[in-house]
Design a protein around this motif. Structure first.
Motif, PDB file in Angstrom:
ATOM      1  N   THR A 173       0.861  -5.478  16.779  1.00  7.52           N
ATOM      2  CA  THR A 173       0.636  -6.894  16.500  1.00  7.52           C
ATOM      3  C   THR A 173      -0.212  -7.561  17.576  1.00  7.52           C
ATOM      4  OG1 THR A 173       2.748  -7.418  17.548  1.00  7.52           O
ATOM      5  CG2 THR A 173       2.749  -7.171  15.142  1.00  7.52           C
ATOM      6  N   SER A 174      -0.368  -6.928  18.733  1.00 11.89           N
ATOM      7  CA  SER A 174      -1.183  -7.523  19.802  1.00 11.89           C
ATOM      8  C   SER A 174      -2.647  -7.122  19.729  1.00 11.89           C
ATOM      9  CB  SER A 174      -0.625  -7.125  21.172  1.00 11.89           C
ATOM     10  OG  SER A 174       0.658  -7.677  21.354  1.00 11.89           O
ATOM     11  N   CYS A 175      -2.928  -5.820  19.585  1.00 14.06           N
ATOM     12  CA  CYS A 175      -4.328  -5.367  19.605  1.00 14.06           C
ATOM     13  C   CYS A 175      -4.861  -4.966  18.232  1.00 14.06           C
ATOM     14  CB  CYS A 175      -4.497  -4.214  20.597  1.00 14.06           C
ATOM     15  SG  CYS A 175      -3.695  -2.669  20.099  1.00 14.06           S
ATOM     16  N   GLY A 176      -3.997  -4.800  17.241  1.00 16.45           N
ATOM     17  CA  GLY A 176      -4.426  -4.479  15.887  1.00 16.45           C
ATOM     18  C   GLY A 176      -4.623  -3.007  15.574  1.00 16.45           C
ATOM     19  N   VAL A 177      -4.476  -2.132  16.552  1.00 21.57           N
ATOM     20  CA  VAL A 177      -4.684  -0.702  16.336  1.00 21.57           C
ATOM     21  C   VAL A 177      -3.573  -0.136  15.456  1.00 21.57           C
ATOM     22  CG1 VAL A 177      -4.647   1.537  17.523  1.00 21.57           C
ATOM     23  CG2 VAL A 177      -5.991  -0.338  18.452  1.00 21.57           C
ATOM     24  N   HIS A 178      -3.968   0.712  14.494  1.00 18.53           N
ATOM     25  CA  HIS A 178      -3.001   1.399  13.636  1.00 18.53           C
ATOM     26  C   HIS A 178      -2.505   2.637  14.378  1.00 18.53           C
ATOM     27  CE1 HIS A 178      -4.897  -0.209   9.639  1.00 18.53           C
ATOM     28  NE2 HIS A 178      -4.759  -1.156  10.552  1.00 18.53           N
ATOM     29  N   LEU A 179      -1.202   2.731  14.579  1.00 16.13           N
ATOM     30  CA  LEU A 179      -0.636   3.876  15.284  1.00 16.13           C
ATOM     31  C   LEU A 179      -0.257   5.001  14.344  1.00 16.13           C
ATOM     32  CD1 LEU A 179      -0.369   3.936  18.393  1.00 16.13           C
ATOM     33  CD2 LEU A 179      -0.496   1.643  17.517  1.00 16.13           C
ATOM     34  N   TYR A 180       0.271   4.670  13.175  1.00 17.38           N
ATOM     35  CA  TYR A 180       0.561   5.701  12.185  1.00 17.38           C
ATOM     36  C   TYR A 180       0.724   5.060  10.816  1.00 17.38           C
ATOM     37  CZ  TYR A 180       5.564   4.451  12.374  1.00 17.38           C
ATOM     38  OH  TYR A 180       6.766   3.784  12.315  1.00 17.38           O
ATOM     39  N   GLY A 181       0.523   5.878   9.791  1.00 19.31           N
ATOM     40  CA  GLY A 181       0.725   5.460   8.411  1.00 19.31           C
ATOM     41  C   GLY A 181       1.745   6.375   7.776  1.00 19.31           C
ATOM     42  N   ARG A 182       2.720   5.800   7.116  1.00 13.85           N
ATOM     43  CA  ARG A 182       3.817   6.580   6.517  1.00 13.85           C
ATOM     44  C   ARG A 182       3.903   6.269   5.028  1.00 13.85           C
ATOM     45  NH1 ARG A 182       8.906   6.948  10.025  1.00 13.85           N
ATOM     46  NH2 ARG A 182       7.637   8.672  10.800  1.00 13.85           N
ATOM     47  N   ILE A 183       4.122   7.301   4.236  1.00 12.39           N
ATOM     48  CA  ILE A 183       4.290   7.137   2.794  1.00 12.39           C
ATOM     49  C   ILE A 183       5.783   7.154   2.486  1.00 12.39           C
ATOM     50  CG2 ILE A 183       3.865   8.149   0.529  1.00 12.39           C
ATOM     51  CD1 ILE A 183       1.222   9.236   1.651  1.00 12.39           C
ATOM     52  N   GLU A 184       6.257   6.073   1.886  1.00  8.06           N
ATOM     53  CA  GLU A 184       7.675   5.953   1.533  1.00  8.06           C
ATOM     54  C   GLU A 184       7.905   6.110   0.035  1.00  8.06           C
ATOM     55  OE1 GLU A 184       9.822   5.981   3.808  1.00  8.06           O
ATOM     56  OE2 GLU A 184       9.041   4.964   5.570  1.00  8.06           O
ATOM     57  N   ALA A 193       0.831  -1.205   0.000  1.00 14.00           N
ATOM     58  CA  ALA A 193       0.000   0.000   0.000  1.00 14.00           C
ATOM     59  C   ALA A 193       0.868   1.259   0.000  1.00 14.00           C
ATOM     60  CB  ALA A 193      -0.914   0.003   1.222  1.00 14.00           C
ATOM     61  N   ALA A 194       0.360   2.328  -0.595  1.00 13.80           N
ATOM     62  CA  ALA A 194       1.097   3.603  -0.597  1.00 13.80           C
ATOM     63  C   ALA A 194       1.297   4.111   0.829  1.00 13.80           C
ATOM     64  CB  ALA A 194       0.367   4.644  -1.428  1.00 13.80           C
ATOM     65  N   ILE A 195       0.265   3.991   1.649  1.00 15.59           N
ATOM     66  CA  ILE A 195       0.385   4.378   3.057  1.00 15.59           C
ATOM     67  C   ILE A 195       0.754   3.122   3.842  1.00 15.59           C
ATOM     68  CG2 ILE A 195      -0.765   5.337   5.084  1.00 15.59           C
ATOM     69  CD1 ILE A 195      -2.698   6.775   3.170  1.00 15.59           C
ATOM     70  N   GLN A 196       1.943   3.101   4.386  1.00 17.50           N
ATOM     71  CA  GLN A 196       2.429   1.975   5.183  1.00 17.50           C
ATOM     72  C   GLN A 196       1.870   2.116   6.597  1.00 17.50           C
ATOM     73  OE1 GLN A 196       5.026  -0.501   3.798  1.00 17.50           O
ATOM     74  NE2 GLN A 196       3.626   0.294   2.247  1.00 17.50           N
ATOM     75  N   ARG A 197       0.759   1.450   6.867  1.00 17.48           N
ATOM     76  CA  ARG A 197       0.085   1.552   8.161  1.00 17.48           C
ATOM     77  C   ARG A 197       0.769   0.632   9.167  1.00 17.48           C
ATOM     78  NH1 ARG A 197      -3.449   2.323   4.059  1.00 17.48           N
ATOM     79  NH2 ARG A 197      -4.937   4.043   4.293  1.00 17.48           N
ATOM     80  N   HIS A 198       1.288   1.247  10.232  1.00 18.80           N
ATOM     81  CA  HIS A 198       1.991   0.515  11.291  1.00 18.80           C
ATOM     82  C   HIS A 198       0.992   0.201  12.403  1.00 18.80           C
ATOM     83  CE1 HIS A 198       5.236   2.390   9.052  1.00 18.80           C
ATOM     84  NE2 HIS A 198       6.077   1.540   9.627  1.00 18.80           N
ATOM     85  N   ALA A 199       0.707  -1.088  12.579  1.00 15.02           N
ATOM     86  CA  ALA A 199      -0.291  -1.534  13.553  1.00 15.02           C
ATOM     87  C   ALA A 199       0.365  -2.349  14.653  1.00 15.02           C
ATOM     88  CB  ALA A 199      -1.362  -2.370  12.862  1.00 15.02           C
TER      89      ALA A 199
END
Length: 187
Positions: free
Chosen positions: A95-106, A87-93
């Motif tokens: 691994t335990s609860c599944g919440v997305h903390l931030y999305g970064r475009i590389e 994905a264009a936005i690399q969503r960092h979630a």
């Protein structure tokens, strides 16, 4: 009526334009991932796309952007994993609860240098309130009854949010300008 989002269902709470930032936390009861934001978010909006993290039962996420240099992972970074590496936005979630903390475009993109965040993950008040609703019709693609989309748009308009099936016009203009410059159509 279904829940738009817990921050929208009872109307908008105005943010503080001078909010200095704060910390976001995943939903883990112990050892949560902590992300520190050194400024307020911008372009905060309700998003109906299928990629953004949403609270359980919500039709929309609430997501804003922050300059990449104003975001740092300050605890338990080892728990983060990219949801979709293509994905264009690399969503960092988490691994335990599944919440997305931030999305970064590389990749080369009009929004490269901005990180996408969910300020609702902060216990601190004052974050910029949502400014508009984007990708509203995308909730239909996720199974929402198309016969009821008018009710959703009415509810969003009722709390003061303009609705779009893309991003707000100013953001779409930025993307189009970036694309035109990249292709050589604009100098």
């Amino acid at each position: 009526m279904v829940s738009l989002h817990p921050l929208l269902d009872n109307g908008l709470t105005k943010g503080n334009p001078n909010h200095a930032g704060g910390k976001l936390y995943c939903k883990c009861a112990s050892d949560p991932v902590e992300v520190t934001l050194a400024s307020n978010v911008a372009h905060n909006h309700a998003c109906g796309c299928s990629k953004c993290w949403k609270p359980e039962g919500a039709l929309f996420s609430i997501v804003g952007v922050i300059p990449r240099d104003n975001l740092s992972v300050t605890a338990n970074e080892h728990k983060l994993q990219i949801v979709d590496p293509k994905a264009a936005i690399q969503r960092h979630a988490c691994t335990s609860c599944g919440v997305h903390l931030y999305g970064r475009i590389e990749v080369d993109h009009a929004f490269k240098g901005l990180d996408f965040v969910h300020a609702e993950l902060s216990p601190e008040p004052g974050w910029q309130e949502p400014q508009f609703a984007a990708f509203v019709s995308s909730i239909i693609e996720q199974g929402f009854d198309p016969a009821k989309i008018g009710e959703v748009r009415d509810k969003l308009h009722g709390i003061g949010l303009q609705t779009y099936d893309v991003l707000a016009p100013g953001l779409m203009d930025l993307i189009a300008t970036f694309t035109a410059k990249k292709s050589g159509a604009l100098k």
